[in-house]
Design a protein around this motif. Structure first.
Motif, short mmCIF file in Angstrom:
data_model
loop_
_atom_site.label_atom_id
_atom_site.label_comp_id
_atom_site.label_asym_id
_atom_site.label_seq_id
_atom_site.Cartn_x
_atom_site.Cartn_y
_atom_site.Cartn_z
N ALA A 156 3.11 -1.51 -9.12
CA ALA A 156 4.14 -1.82 -10.12
C ALA A 156 3.85 -3.10 -10.87
N ALA A 157 3.34 -4.11 -10.16
CA ALA A 157 3.14 -5.42 -10.78
C ALA A 157 1.82 -5.54 -11.51
N PHE A 158 0.76 -4.91 -10.98
CA PHE A 158 -0.58 -5.15 -11.51
C PHE A 158 -1.31 -3.89 -11.98
N GLY A 159 -0.69 -2.71 -11.79
CA GLY A 159 -1.35 -1.48 -12.18
C GLY A 159 -2.52 -1.13 -11.28
N ASN A 160 -2.53 -1.70 -10.08
CA ASN A 160 -3.64 -1.49 -9.16
C ASN A 160 -3.07 -1.52 -7.75
N ASP A 161 -3.20 -0.44 -7.00
CA ASP A 161 -2.57 -0.39 -5.68
C ASP A 161 -3.53 -0.69 -4.53
N GLU A 162 -4.72 -1.20 -4.84
CA GLU A 162 -5.66 -1.53 -3.77
C GLU A 162 -5.18 -2.75 -2.99
N VAL A 163 -5.27 -2.68 -1.67
CA VAL A 163 -4.86 -3.79 -0.82
C VAL A 163 -5.96 -4.09 0.19
N TYR A 164 -5.90 -5.28 0.76
CA TYR A 164 -6.81 -5.65 1.84
C TYR A 164 -5.99 -6.31 2.93
N ILE A 165 -6.59 -6.55 4.08
CA ILE A 165 -5.85 -7.06 5.24
C ILE A 165 -6.54 -8.32 5.77
N GLU A 166 -5.72 -9.32 6.10
CA GLU A 166 -6.21 -10.56 6.69
C GLU A 166 -5.41 -10.91 7.93
N LYS A 167 -6.01 -11.68 8.80
CA LYS A 167 -5.29 -12.23 9.95
C LYS A 167 -4.17 -13.12 9.42
N TYR A 168 -2.99 -13.00 9.97
CA TYR A 168 -1.84 -13.79 9.52
C TYR A 168 -1.72 -15.02 10.41
N LEU A 169 -1.87 -16.20 9.79
CA LEU A 169 -1.74 -17.44 10.52
C LEU A 169 -0.25 -17.77 10.63
N THR A 170 0.19 -18.20 11.81
CA THR A 170 1.63 -18.32 12.05
C THR A 170 2.26 -19.60 11.51
N THR A 171 1.55 -20.74 11.59
CA THR A 171 2.15 -22.00 11.13
C THR A 171 1.17 -22.82 10.28
#
Length: 450
Positions: A190-205
């Motif tokens: 919806a925002a960018f006309g591109n639905d490709e995503v990637y995944i990263e480790k989520y740092l907590t703090t």
């Protein structure tokens, strides 16, 4: 050196460029929509040209209108400011074809860093530390679930073409992955006309630390230290400071050199910012902004340089006026972004300024395009000013910020000034002990009203 430049932007950043150009003896051309006919940057520039109706799409984002204004005025170069067309590679290519200089990096570098996956791969190859994550885009939910299990939760799903916090969803556990994956893709589409995503480790703090770099486009690059931008609401920065209260001199030198060396190898030209998450003494690259940042004044304050002036010089083919050994931070600087918004819900508050008084005194800078009687249009971002203070150390800068906020008067609209009055009373803020989640957690348990 250029004789005349056009500023393809509005508000305080357009006025900032007008001032730098005037000090350099360069004529400036302001462009404006019909909603900005009485704007301060229009009044202060040497010339002004209307480029369309209030809609940003039909004015400040209209490449044909801006190029036509450049041709009509005879401007030799365009400064894009931040936002709008500042990171549009096609815009830069068109300017090259028209023999108009772009005061910024090459189209190649804008495009390279505009795609988050390509940027990460490039930085990794240049020796810049990155957040552990997927190699490229993640095509389907099954792949996302497998990667989440391999990396260990929590993880964050991000839009490849994302920015401003859009297309980003956290999966705290395997049960969250399906919703996070599909929501991030739909938001990105919806925002960018591109639905490709990637995944990263989520740092907590983590803290959000960014390194200001500058290159001459000929293999020379320097860093100008870091800014801590961890105080954020909905992924939008609220307060920035330099030096970062959690960063040591040795860490600054180490990550700064890594970034400067990477930009030198790229042949990068002009100002740029390499952004990191910082946790437990480690830096993890997240993205690079190939433009001037909203928060550039805090770096100018502690380093004693004019980044806009330097942008113009390098774009005109001149050498950088400083070397790495010249760039030693002095004192401490803090910037707060003041928006025309009504607390506690942060609802936009456009309207007419009945009275405006900017704070002053030693170590105080107010970057704003406000004036008595100015009508803030409802068509653009709600940022109306940036208050920057500089002191010998952080406690002095905090005291100066408190004093300057008390002097600031903006009548006729609601602003976010009360938020900063409240934050300055918090022990964590006074101690510099906060991370990227701190502000939203604080807002969830505090009500800030005028």
């Amino acid at each position: 050196m250029f004789k005349k430049i056009l500023i393809a932007n509005r508000g305080e950043i357009a006025l900032r460029v007008v001032r730098a150009a005037r000090e350099m003896g360069i004529a400036s051309v302001a462009v404006h929509s019909t909603a900005d006919s009485d704007a301060m940057h229009v009044r202060m520039a040497d010339e002004s040209i209307c480029i369309g109706p209030p809609s940003g799409t039909l004015s400040y984002l209209s490449i044909p209108s801006i190029v036509s204004a450049c041709e009509i005025s005879g401007a030799e170069a365009i400064h894009p400011g931040y936002g709008f067309l500042s990171e549009n590679a096609r815009f830069v290519e068109i300017l090259e074809e028209m023999n108009i200089a772009f005061i910024g990096p090459s189209a190649e570098h804008i495009r390279l860093m505009g795609d988050k996956i390509t940027a990460k791969d490039t930085m990794k190859a240049l020796g810049v530390p990155c957040v552990p994550g997927s190699d490229g885009g993640v095509p389907d939910l099954e792949s996302a679930q497998r990667l989440g299990a391999e990396m260990g939760y929590p993880v964050i799903v991000k839009a490849t073409a994302g920015g401003g916090g859009r297309g980003m969803k956290v999966a705290m556990s395997a049960a969250d992955m399906e919703n996070a994956f599909h929501t991030a893709r739909s938001e990105s589409k919806a925002a960018f006309g591109n639905d490709e995503v990637y995944i990263e480790k989520y740092l907590t703090t983590p803290r959000h630390i960014e390194i200001q770099i500058f290159g001459d486009g000929r293999g020379q690059a320097v860093h100008l230290g870091e800014r801590d931008c961890s105080l954020q609401r909905r992924h939008q920065k609220v307060l920035e400071e330099a030096p970062g209260p959690a960063i040591t001199a040795s860490e600054r030198a180490r990550i700064g050199k890594i970034c400067a060396d990477a930009m030198a190898k790229l042949g990068y030209s002009g100002a740029g910012t390499v952004e990191f998450l910082y946790e437990n003494g480690e830096f993890y690259f997240i993205e690079m902004n190939t433009r001037l940042q909203v928060e550039h004044p805090v770096t100018e304050a502690v380093m004693g340089v004019d980044l806009v002036r330097e942008q113009i010089r390098v774009a005109a083919g001149m050498k950088m006026s400083f070397r790495q050994e010249d760039l030693v931070p002095r004192g401490h600087a803090i910037e707060v972004r003041i928006n025309a918004e009504k607390l506690p819900d942060f609802a936009p508050s456009p309207g007419t300024i009945s009275h405006y008084h900017a704070p002053g005194g030693l170590g105080v800078r107010m970057d704003s395009a406000l004036y008595d009687g100015y009508k803030i249009p409802p068509n653009y971002d709600s940022l109306i000013g940036k208050l920057i203070v500089h002191g010998r150390d952080r406690p002095e800068a905090l005291a100066r910020l408190d004093r300057a906020l008390g002097e600031l008067i903006v009548d006729g609209v609601h602003t976010t000034v009360p938020l900063f009055h409240a934050l300055l009373q918090e022990p964590d803020i006074q101690a510099g002990d906060y991370n990227i989640h701190w502000l939203e957690q604080w807002l969830a348990s505090h009500t800030v009203a005028e």
